[in-house]
Design a protein around this motif. Structure first.
Motif, mmCIF file in Angstrom:
data_model
loop_
_atom_site.group_PDB
_atom_site.id
_atom_site.type_symbol
_atom_site.label_atom_id
_atom_site.label_comp_id
_atom_site.label_asym_id
_atom_site.label_seq_id
_atom_site.Cartn_x
_atom_site.Cartn_y
_atom_site.Cartn_z
ATOM 1 N N GLY A 184 3.272 43.632 2.876
ATOM 2 C CA GLY A 184 1.959 44.451 3.513
ATOM 3 C C GLY A 184 1.640 44.205 4.881
ATOM 4 O O GLY A 184 0.840 44.801 5.565
ATOM 5 N N SER A 186 -0.029 43.258 7.954
ATOM 6 C CA SER A 186 -1.546 42.564 8.118
ATOM 7 C C SER A 186 -2.444 43.098 7.319
ATOM 8 O O SER A 186 -3.806 42.855 7.467
ATOM 9 C CB SER A 186 -1.950 43.025 9.571
ATOM 10 N N THR A 187 -2.312 43.730 6.373
ATOM 11 C CA THR A 187 -3.082 44.515 5.235
ATOM 12 C C THR A 187 -4.103 43.576 4.800
ATOM 13 O O THR A 187 -5.382 43.846 4.728
ATOM 14 C CB THR A 187 -2.173 45.275 4.200
ATOM 15 N N GLN A 240 -7.702 47.526 -0.755
ATOM 16 C CA GLN A 240 -7.547 46.698 0.329
ATOM 17 C C GLN A 240 -6.964 47.604 1.653
ATOM 18 O O GLN A 240 -7.553 47.380 2.694
ATOM 19 C CB GLN A 240 -6.649 45.517 0.010
ATOM 20 N N ASP A 241 -5.795 48.213 1.358
ATOM 21 C CA ASP A 241 -5.553 49.147 2.354
ATOM 22 C C ASP A 241 -6.386 50.048 2.782
ATOM 23 O O ASP A 241 -6.342 50.212 4.195
ATOM 24 C CB ASP A 241 -4.094 49.921 1.874
ATOM 25 N N HIS A 244 -8.813 47.943 5.253
ATOM 26 C CA HIS A 244 -8.122 47.645 6.485
ATOM 27 C C HIS A 244 -8.004 48.596 7.302
ATOM 28 O O HIS A 244 -8.366 48.559 8.531
ATOM 29 C CB HIS A 244 -6.539 47.171 5.856
ATOM 30 N N ASP A 245 -7.704 49.848 6.770
ATOM 31 C CA ASP A 245 -7.312 51.009 7.731
ATOM 32 C C ASP A 245 -8.811 51.223 8.441
ATOM 33 O O ASP A 245 -9.186 51.789 9.766
ATOM 34 C CB ASP A 245 -7.332 52.353 7.239
ATOM 35 N N ALA A 275 -11.475 42.788 4.910
ATOM 36 C CA ALA A 275 -10.677 42.832 6.007
ATOM 37 C C ALA A 275 -11.617 42.540 7.230
ATOM 38 O O ALA A 275 -12.902 42.628 7.153
ATOM 39 C CB ALA A 275 -10.257 44.220 6.285
ATOM 40 N N ASP A 281 -0.430 39.720 11.804
ATOM 41 C CA ASP A 281 0.695 39.826 10.889
ATOM 42 C C ASP A 281 1.053 38.364 10.180
ATOM 43 O O ASP A 281 1.672 37.814 11.255
ATOM 44 C CB ASP A 281 1.709 40.507 11.417
#
Length: 582
Positions: A184, A186-187, A240-241, A244-245, A275, A281
């Motif tokens: 993933g 840096s997720t 989590q994604d 993070h976004d 996050a 990364d």
């Protein structure tokens, strides 16, 4: 005389030269015995000498072996034993089994300088494949003819390996290694952390895994290249994604110095997502060393602004000295110790407790804190875990800061979020305790059941206090500043916080640290969300306060994550369907 006669005469002479018992005379016997003894002594001497020689040789060999066994490994060449180079780390997966981190096989380039014929030529040829190779440093390594080993480049790609092999440079070789890979990127960087070049955990859950015994086993040579049982986290990679976004977009869209968010299970303390931006990364951690390494959610302390009014209200309600039906005069500013305390959204009238919360009145909140008292105020925040270091698996945890001596001015300013700095995640944890019935549960990044959470939970406020706080959060979320995070179909209770940042010892009126504490669905909260936006230069509708920066982060997270978390939307009254005509 015939030939036969001569032989007979000789035999007769020989016969008469011996005694009657057919033994040699005494002189000849002594000579023979002396010779035999000398030969026997010589043989014994040779055997003794041979045994002594073998003994000395074996003693020397044994001594050297003992010396090698007691001498620590030579690390000057930076090479590790093959079993350590290939030792496996356990995979890391999310709560649903999705892969977060794993080992992949790779090779590293080394040289035997004593076998290098022309160091200059070798360096030039290697640079055709590795253009960023340190020319001077590599030449120095290859020029040492007494050296038998030197690393040149760790963890090559298969393509690089094949290209270097094609060069045919004598004295150049490869060693197999393991490299950590994060699919993933840096997720989930600040949760997972990263490893060093030798595949040892440096930060995050990677370091936590090593601290649980993996590093000690590796140091003792008790690891191997066999797969290990995966480590399951409480993280939901889908959520989590989304988180993070949201924080990355906030930094870019609001031109902020940083942003962060966390989603917490209110009843188990599990962190489902967290996050912090800027980030890095973990596949290439050094590229984010400047700003990305700092996990602002757990390793940064900040003044939380008006979100702290939630705790001030809970303290007053739990003490029994204040009820929701009480009112306080917020007509005039408060002057104390050379400071003037006023309201940002001043109503200049008497306000009820819900109105104080709705309009985020500093004056009303200060009077409530003054009514409870300094010692009780400090004790309550300590009980909520806001003044002590948080206890969780991540090693990156910072200690909150508070005044050395609490005075009246300190208690008043702390009541509305100035004077105490704490981490955003432990603010979320304390907020969860105010909406889940009054149970403080330390956060975890590992799976935890409701039963396990109840076993370690500490009751910090009464259930009636928790019910009142849910009402206030719902009231503010529908009629106050929390409306910016309202998501259709989901009842979100919330509190905004806009804190002026301290610059050169003084509060700045242009730089803000904005926070937002929310819970949903507020009638029976399952999840708590904490977001922040650090020094935004713009925001929605052109504003830079929390309602236009931190609140939209939470809104975007809830809108996308709530269906994934299984929260059913509710439209209309009484959970009945809302019919719309098109």
């Amino acid at each position: 005389m015939s030939f036969l006669s001569r032989i007979m005469v000789l035999k007769s002479k020989a016969h008469f030269s011996t005694d009657g018992n057919n033994r040699p005379n005494d002189g000849g016997s002594s000579t023979f015995e002396g010779a035999r003894k000398r030969k026997s002594n010589q043989a014994k001497s040779r055997v003794v000498l041979l045994v002594a020689s073998f003994t000395v040789v074996y003693c020397i060999i044994g001594g050297r072996l003992a010396q090698f066994a007691m001498t620590p490994p030579d690390t000057t060449s930076s090479i590790l034993p093959p079993d350590r180079l290939m030792a496996s780390r356990p995979d890391i997966v999310d709560r649903n089994g999705a892969l977060l981190a794993t080992d992949i096989r790779t090779v590293s380039l080394f040289a035997e300088p004593n076998k290098i014929i022309d160091p200059d030529e070798a360096v030039e040829e290697l640079r055709t494949v590795l253009p960023d190779l340190d020319t001077k440093g590599t030449y120095k390594k290859l020029a040492v003819k007494t050296s038998h080993f030197a690393w040149l480049r760790r963890q090559l790609t298969p393509k690089q390996q094949s290209q270097i092999l094609a060069l045919g440079i004598p004295g150049i070789g490869f060693r197999p290694e393991k490299r950590r890979f994060y699919p993933g990127g840096s997720t989930a960087a600040h949760i997972l952390g990263y490893v060093n070049i030798d595949n040892r955990g440096v930060a995050g859950m990677e370091k936590y895994i090593d601290d649980q015994g993996l590093a000690d086993l590796a140091a003792a040579g008790m690891t191997n290249d066999q797969p290990l049982q995966p480590v399951k986290l409480s993280i939901d990679l889908r959520v989590q994604d989304i988180v993070h976004d949201a924080v990355v977009n906030a930094v870019n869209n609001f031109q902020a110095k940083g942003a962060g968010a966390a989603v917490l299970d209110a009843h188990t303390g599990e962190v489902l997502a967290m996050a912090s931006a800027p980030d890095f990364d973990p596949n290439y951690p050094n590229e984010g060393a400047a700003e990305g390494w700092l996990n602002r959610m757990t390793n940064g302390t900040f003044e939380m602004g008006s979100t702290f009014k939630t705790f001030t209200m809970a303290m007053a309600l739990d003490s029994g000295k204040v009820t929701l039906r009480d009112a306080f005069d917020a007509t005039n500013p408060i002057r104390i110790g050379g400071f003037t305390i006023h309201d940002f959204h001043g109503q200049h009238r008497v306000l009820t407790v819900p109105e104080i919360f709705q309009y985020s009145s500093n004056i009303g909140t200060a009077k409530i804190a003054d009514l409870v008292g300094i010692d009780a105020h400090k004790e309550f925040l300590t009980r909520m875990g806001l003044l002590t270091k948080m206890d969780t698996e991540l090693p990156e945890l910072k200690m909150p800061t508070q005044p050395h001596v609490w005075k009246k001015i300190n208690s008043i300013t702390i009541s509305f979020g100035h004077g105490v700095s704490t981490t955003p995640l432990q603010t979320a944890v304390a907020g969860a305790a105010l909406v889940n019935g009054g149970k403080l549960i330390e956060p975890t990044f590992l799976p935890r059941s409701r039963e396990q959470a109840d076993a370690i939970a500490k009751t910090v406020v009464k259930k009636s206090t928790s019910d009142d706080i849910r009402f206030l959060l719902d009231f503010n979320g529908s009629k106050g500043s929390g409306r910016a995070a309202r998501v259709p179909g989901y009842d979100v209770g919330s509190k905004t916080g806009t804190a002026d940042k301290v610059v050169n010892g003084r509060y700045s009126h242009t730089l803000n640290f904005n926070t937002f504490l929310a819970a949903f669905p507020i009638d029976n909260p399952r999840y708590v969300i904490m977001t922040f936006c650090d020094e935004p230069k713009t925001g929605e509708h052109g504003g830079t306060i929390s309602a236009y920066t931190a609140a939209p982060i939470a809104r975007d997270i809830i809108a996308r994550a709530a269906p994934i978390l299984g929260i059913q939307p509710s439209f209309g009254n009484g959970n009945s369907a809302l019919l719309v005509s098109y």
